[in-house]
Design a protein around this motif. Sequence first.
Motif, PDB file in Angstrom:
ATOM      1  N   UNK A   1       0.837  -1.197   0.000  1.00 31.83           N
ATOM      2  CA  UNK A   1       0.000   0.000   0.000  1.00 31.83           C
ATOM      3  C   UNK A   1       0.874   1.251   0.000  1.00 31.83           C
ATOM      4  N   UNK A   2       1.930   1.260   0.818  1.00 28.60           N
ATOM      5  CA  UNK A   2       2.798   2.429   0.930  1.00 28.60           C
ATOM      6  C   UNK A   2       3.456   2.783  -0.398  1.00 28.60           C
ATOM      7  N   UNK A   3       3.688   1.795  -1.248  1.00 28.51           N
ATOM      8  CA  UNK A   3       4.323   2.054  -2.549  1.00 28.51           C
ATOM      9  C   UNK A   3       3.390   2.845  -3.475  1.00 28.51           C
ATOM     10  N   UNK A   4       2.119   2.897  -3.147  1.00 27.73           N
ATOM     11  CA  UNK A   4       1.157   3.624  -3.989  1.00 27.73           C
ATOM     12  C   UNK A   4       0.877   5.029  -3.469  1.00 27.73           C
ATOM     13  N   UNK A   5       1.592   5.461  -2.435  1.00 26.66           N
ATOM     14  CA  UNK A   5       1.404   6.808  -1.890  1.00 26.66           C
ATOM     15  C   UNK A   5       2.687   7.607  -2.057  1.00 26.66           C
ATOM     16  N   UNK A   6       2.542   8.887  -2.345  1.00 26.02           N
ATOM     17  CA  UNK A   6       3.705   9.768  -2.470  1.00 26.02           C
ATOM     18  C   UNK A   6       4.342   9.979  -1.101  1.00 26.02           C
ATOM     19  N   UNK A   7       5.634  10.305  -1.054  1.00 25.04           N
ATOM     20  CA  UNK A   7       6.285  10.591   0.225  1.00 25.04           C
ATOM     21  C   UNK A   7       5.545  11.699   0.983  1.00 25.04           C
ATOM     22  N   UNK A   8       5.222  11.432   2.242  1.00 26.32           N
ATOM     23  CA  UNK A   8       4.528  12.417   3.053  1.00 26.32           C
ATOM     24  C   UNK A   8       3.024  12.409   2.919  1.00 26.32           C
ATOM     25  N   UNK A   9       2.492  11.672   1.953  1.00 32.33           N
ATOM     26  CA  UNK A   9       1.039  11.605   1.783  1.00 32.33           C
ATOM     27  C   UNK A   9       0.413  10.754   2.883  1.00 32.33           C
ATOM     28  N   UNK A  10      -0.804  11.101   3.259  1.00 26.92           N
ATOM     29  CA  UNK A  10      -1.534  10.312   4.239  1.00 26.92           C
ATOM     30  C   UNK A  10      -2.222   9.157   3.528  1.00 26.92           C
ATOM     31  N   UNK A  11      -1.862   7.933   3.895  1.00 24.90           N
ATOM     32  CA  UNK A  11      -2.420   6.767   3.223  1.00 24.90           C
ATOM     33  C   UNK A  11      -3.896   6.611   3.577  1.00 24.90           C
ATOM     34  N   UNK A  12      -4.702   6.406   2.551  1.00 23.58           N
ATOM     35  CA  UNK A  12      -6.137   6.251   2.741  1.00 23.58           C
ATOM     36  C   UNK A  12      -6.693   5.186   1.821  1.00 23.58           C
ATOM     37  N   UNK A  13      -7.997   5.115   1.751  1.00 24.22           N
ATOM     38  CA  UNK A  13      -8.648   4.098   0.923  1.00 24.22           C
ATOM     39  C   UNK A  13      -8.242   4.143  -0.548  1.00 24.22           C
ATOM     40  N   UNK A  14      -8.035   5.324  -1.155  1.00 21.72           N
ATOM     41  CA  UNK A  14      -7.620   5.323  -2.566  1.00 21.72           C
ATOM     42  C   UNK A  14      -6.290   4.602  -2.797  1.00 21.72           C
TER      43      UNK A  14
ATOM     44  N   UNK B   1      -5.120   2.174  -0.900  1.00 18.29           N
ATOM     45  CA  UNK B   1      -5.413   0.748  -0.722  1.00 18.29           C
ATOM     46  C   UNK B   1      -6.075   0.204  -1.983  1.00 18.29           C
ATOM     47  N   UNK B   2      -6.958   0.993  -2.570  1.00 17.05           N
ATOM     48  CA  UNK B   2      -7.622   0.570  -3.808  1.00 17.05           C
ATOM     49  C   UNK B   2      -6.611   0.359  -4.920  1.00 17.05           C
ATOM     50  N   UNK B   3      -5.639   1.269  -5.050  1.00 17.02           N
ATOM     51  CA  UNK B   3      -4.611   1.123  -6.087  1.00 17.02           C
ATOM     52  C   UNK B   3      -3.779  -0.131  -5.864  1.00 17.02           C
ATOM     53  N   UNK B   4      -3.503  -0.449  -4.598  1.00 11.29           N
ATOM     54  CA  UNK B   4      -2.751  -1.661  -4.298  1.00 11.29           C
ATOM     55  C   UNK B   4      -3.549  -2.913  -4.667  1.00 11.29           C
ATOM     56  N   UNK B   5      -4.858  -2.877  -4.459  1.00  7.41           N
ATOM     57  CA  UNK B   5      -5.711  -4.008  -4.840  1.00  7.41           C
ATOM     58  C   UNK B   5      -5.703  -4.206  -6.353  1.00  7.41           C
ATOM     59  N   UNK B   6      -5.605  -3.096  -7.094  1.00  7.32           N
ATOM     60  CA  UNK B   6      -5.483  -3.206  -8.556  1.00  7.32           C
ATOM     61  C   UNK B   6      -4.159  -3.863  -8.909  1.00  7.32           C
TER      62      UNK B   6
ATOM     63  N   UNK C   1      -8.843  -6.456  -8.280  1.00  7.71           N
ATOM     64  CA  UNK C   1      -9.838  -5.727  -9.061  1.00  7.71           C
ATOM     65  C   UNK C   1      -9.134  -5.091 -10.251  1.00  7.71           C
ATOM     66  N   UNK C   2      -9.931  -4.538 -11.165  1.00  6.12           N
ATOM     67  CA  UNK C   2      -9.355  -3.940 -12.367  1.00  6.12           C
ATOM     68  C   UNK C   2      -9.101  -2.438 -12.232  1.00  6.12           C
ATOM     69  N   UNK C   3      -9.908  -1.750 -11.427  1.00  7.64           N
ATOM     70  CA  UNK C   3      -9.797  -0.307 -11.321  1.00  7.64           C
ATOM     71  C   UNK C   3     -10.015   0.137  -9.873  1.00  7.64           C
ATOM     72  N   UNK C   4      -9.621   1.391  -9.598  1.00  9.97           N
ATOM     73  CA  UNK C   4      -9.861   1.971  -8.280  1.00  9.97           C
ATOM     74  C   UNK C   4     -11.360   2.025  -7.993  1.00  9.97           C
TER      75      UNK C   4
ATOM     76  N   UNK D   1      -5.493  10.236 -12.767  1.00 14.64           N
ATOM     77  CA  UNK D   1      -6.049   8.966 -13.244  1.00 14.64           C
ATOM     78  C   UNK D   1      -6.782   8.203 -12.142  1.00 14.64           C
ATOM     79  N   UNK D   2      -6.847   8.799 -10.943  1.00 14.44           N
ATOM     80  CA  UNK D   2      -7.511   8.121  -9.826  1.00 14.44           C
ATOM     81  C   UNK D   2      -9.019   8.100  -9.936  1.00 14.44           C
ATOM     82  N   UNK D   3      -9.592   9.012 -10.731  1.00 14.73           N
ATOM     83  CA  UNK D   3     -11.034   9.061 -10.944  1.00 14.73           C
ATOM     84  C   UNK D   3     -11.281   9.468 -12.389  1.00 14.73           C
ATOM     85  N   UNK D   4     -12.474   9.194 -12.922  1.00 14.74           N
ATOM     86  CA  UNK D   4     -12.772   9.583 -14.303  1.00 14.74           C
ATOM     87  C   UNK D   4     -13.027  11.085 -14.461  1.00 14.74           C
TER      88      UNK D   4
END
Length: 286
Positions: free
Chosen positions: A121-134, A136-141, A146-149, A251-254
């Motif tokens: 999950x941490x690999x999908x967040x920028x340095x200093x960013x607060x990790x949240x559901x988005x 986690x969603x990217x890590x699940x992709x 799943x296919x998308x966030x 690219x996190x949302x349409x």
Amino acid sequence: MRIDLHAHSHVSDGTEPPAVLVASAKAAGLDVVALTDHDQTAGWQAAGEAALALGIGLIPGMEISCRSGAGVSVHLLSYLHDPHHPGLLEEIDKARNARIIRARRMVELLAEDYPVDWDLIARHAAPGATIGRPHIADALVTAGVVQTRTEAFSQVLTTRSRYYVGHYAVDAVKAVKLVRDAGGVPVFAHPVASARGRVVGQDTFEQMIEAGLLGLEINHRDNPEEGRQYLRALAKEHDLIVTGSSDYHGTGKPNTFGENTTSVEMLKRIIAAGTGSSPMGMPESF
């Protein structure tokens, strides 16, 4: 003039660094953009430098995670506040810390059923960013779950899921008062976005307006038309600022830049009311 007052960089849950986000706004034909990362102002400097270099106006802002007295999630946009105001800083620090604790617990629950862990999950967040559901969603992709966030949120991370964990959020009325105390302009983000979950009732709107709420984000893709009609009447009754925005996340949302915009008149009202910080690189007409 095209004005979009709601966008997120990778400092929160967007996918672009602040400077890249500003460049994307310029490329999309915007004249003014607001950076409104969740409970964060760390992207202001980089975004401001990019705005000055590219010739596009920047409104520094933030989206504050709140909760109504009835426990309904509320998002409050704050424009042109003092980013060093102690009371506001205390609340957003509490919210960020709560998000981290919550995210770790959600990952623990997800790891029981899916091939994910905190490092992924941490690999999908920028340095200093607060990790949240988005994130986690990217890590699940990435893990192939799943296919998308969007699919992750609808199928795995929904608030009805056993993996969902709540977190601390400041009372919405208190948040409005803090933003005003910090010289900012509080605007209720996507107030009737019923597809996201429960929405607040008339009493909460009245309490927030009495506390100093100055605007409503009416033209937003998640506000249904019947809800927009209600919001327009409320804005007219109380002479509130009316905004329209994309809620851009890269690219996190349409959502695309400029799909909804704010009028020059309304932006001028925001600038006139905001005393905690200043716009950057604004067109000469401002």
